[in-house]
Design an enzyme around this catalytic site. Structure first.
Site, PDB file in Angstrom:
ATOM      1  N   HIS A 159      -2.515   1.230   6.876  1.00 56.25           N
ATOM      2  CA  HIS A 159      -2.897   1.165   5.461  1.00 56.25           C
ATOM      3  C   HIS A 159      -3.064   2.580   4.922  1.00 56.25           C
ATOM      4  O   HIS A 159      -3.359   3.517   5.666  1.00 56.25           O
ATOM      5  CB  HIS A 159      -4.210   0.388   5.290  1.00 56.25           C
ATOM      6  N   CYS A 180       0.815  -1.226   0.000  1.00 58.23           N
ATOM      7  CA  CYS A 180       0.000   0.000   0.000  1.00 58.23           C
ATOM      8  C   CYS A 180       0.846   1.273   0.000  1.00 58.23           C
ATOM      9  O   CYS A 180       0.626   2.181  -0.813  1.00 58.23           O
ATOM     10  CB  CYS A 180      -0.983  -0.015   1.172  1.00 58.23           C
ATOM     11  N   HIS A 232      -5.705   1.897  -4.317  1.00 58.97           N
ATOM     12  CA  HIS A 232      -4.837   1.333  -3.279  1.00 58.97           C
ATOM     13  C   HIS A 232      -4.445  -0.098  -3.621  1.00 58.97           C
ATOM     14  O   HIS A 232      -5.039  -0.731  -4.501  1.00 58.97           O
ATOM     15  CB  HIS A 232      -5.520   1.397  -1.907  1.00 58.97           C
TER      16      HIS A 232
END
Length: 375
Positions: free
Chosen positions: A337, A289, A349
């Protein structure tokens, strides 16, 4: 004769009624083909109107006895923990790279310092040898013994210059020796830190691999249809979260447009759609990520921290209602994240192992906050 004709007619009528009593479509039905995704054998038939095999509903539980929803939550938790460990790994790796570069710099400085000290010692030795060639008589005594006043005056000047040069030489030698000692100590400290970071890397890597393996094992124990249902449960949970987030009216004021750099970051991220998530990866073939977001902003000309936790800690923060395309949305309480906001309530993402870089609802996960690299 009449009696036999009547019996034959009666038999014909009974046969006709028997056929008509069967299923209306039976005369046109083809034998049932097996499901291509199933390993069950085709049913064996004994006549022109085969009976299809009984349909069994897929189990709604994992072999461990847990419900699919419980399994989904457990898998999600494992991947979340793996993501947090990935951040720790990436941070340790980044620090290890910096420490290695610093050790290389200090090593060069130590080599240069030793060469400088050797040169200064050679020059000091040359001065001592020159004095020895003069019979060991100090320059001050030679001046006193000089008969020529002019020679005396010029000698005084040379003596002062020589004394200053000697003092400068000794001072430079002492300084070089002190710097060399400092460089050596710093190199040792950086090496110790490097080893500590490498140990943290190894531990984080072990944690990541263990959690990903546990999640993959849970999922592999499900039947194909159960895995598909698991995906649907995951998608439904994200849809509910996104709907609730949008329903809160949070985007009513978030109507800003991307800046020039933000637009470049979005263009880069868009070009990565479909590439697989790989923990610790930062392109070009795969990403995690924060690898995706850091590379997207690097492509836009702005260097940002490598990990989502450092991005959250170090980059300027903005209110969610003021966010604009190009901003980074940080997720979960541990900032484990991150996604790149592209507008209209969506992000690009890299979700987790087993998934590809994709577009998702910005509110489909728990938002910690928003940061802006180009503020």
């Amino acid at each position: 004769m009449n009696r036999r004709r009547c019996a034959a007619a009666a038999i014909t009528v009974v046969c006709a009624l028997t056929v008509l009593a069967g299923p209306a479509t039976a005369a046109h039905a083809a034998p049932t083909a097996p499901d291509p995704g199933s390993s069950a054998p085709a049913s064996v038939t004994t006549g022109p109107f085969p009976t299809p095999p009984p349909l069994s509903a897929p189990s709604s539980t994992h072999p461990s006895g847990k419900s699919l929803e419980q399994v989904r939550r457990e898998i999600d938790d494992l991947y979340r923990k793996a993501a947090s460990a990935t951040d720790a790994y990436n941070l340790a790796e980044e620090r290890a790279k910096k420490q290695s570069a610093e050790i290389v710099r200090l090593s060069r400085a130590i080599v240069e310092g030793r060469a400088r000290i050797a040169d200064l010692k050679d020059r000091a030795g040359a001065a001592a040898r020159a004095q020895y060639r003069n019979g060991g008589v100090p320059d001050e005594a030679r001046l006193v013994l000089a008969d020529d006043p002019q020679l005396f005056l010029s000698g005084v000047g040379r003596l002062q210059q020589g004394q200053k040069a000697t003092r400068d030489l000794l001072a430079e030698l002492n300084k070089s020796q002190a710097e060399l000692e400092t460089y050596t100590k710093q190199a040792g400290a950086h090496w110790t830190t490097l080893e500590a970071n490498r140990a943290r890397q190894a531990k984080a890597k072990k944690d990541i691999e263990a959690k990903i393996a546990a999640a993959e094992k849970l999922e592999s124990e499900l039947e194909a249809e159960q895995r598909e249902r698991l995906r649907r449960l995951e998608a439904e949970e994200q849809r509910r979260a996104q709907t609730a987030w949008l329903g809160s009216g949070v985007l009513k004021e978030a109507a800003g447009s991307a800046g020039p750099q933000g637009a470049k970051a979005i263009a880069f991220a868009t070009a990565q759609l479909g590439k697989p998530y790989v923990w610790g990866a930062e392109g070009p073939g795969s990403y995690d990520c924060s690898g995706l977001t850091s590379q997207a902003w690097a492509a836009a000309g702005t260097a940002i921290p490598r990990t989502s936790q450092e991005q959250w800690r170090l980059l300027p923060r903005v209110d969610v209602k003021d966010m604009r395309p190009g901003d980074l949305i940080i997720y979960h309480a541990d900032a484990s994240h991150v996604g790149l906001y592209i507008g209209d309530g969506s992000i690009i993402h890299a979700p987790r192992p087993g998934r590809n870089v994709t577009v998702a609802g910005a509110g489909s996960m728990a938002i910690l906050g928003v940061v802006r690299p180009d503020r």
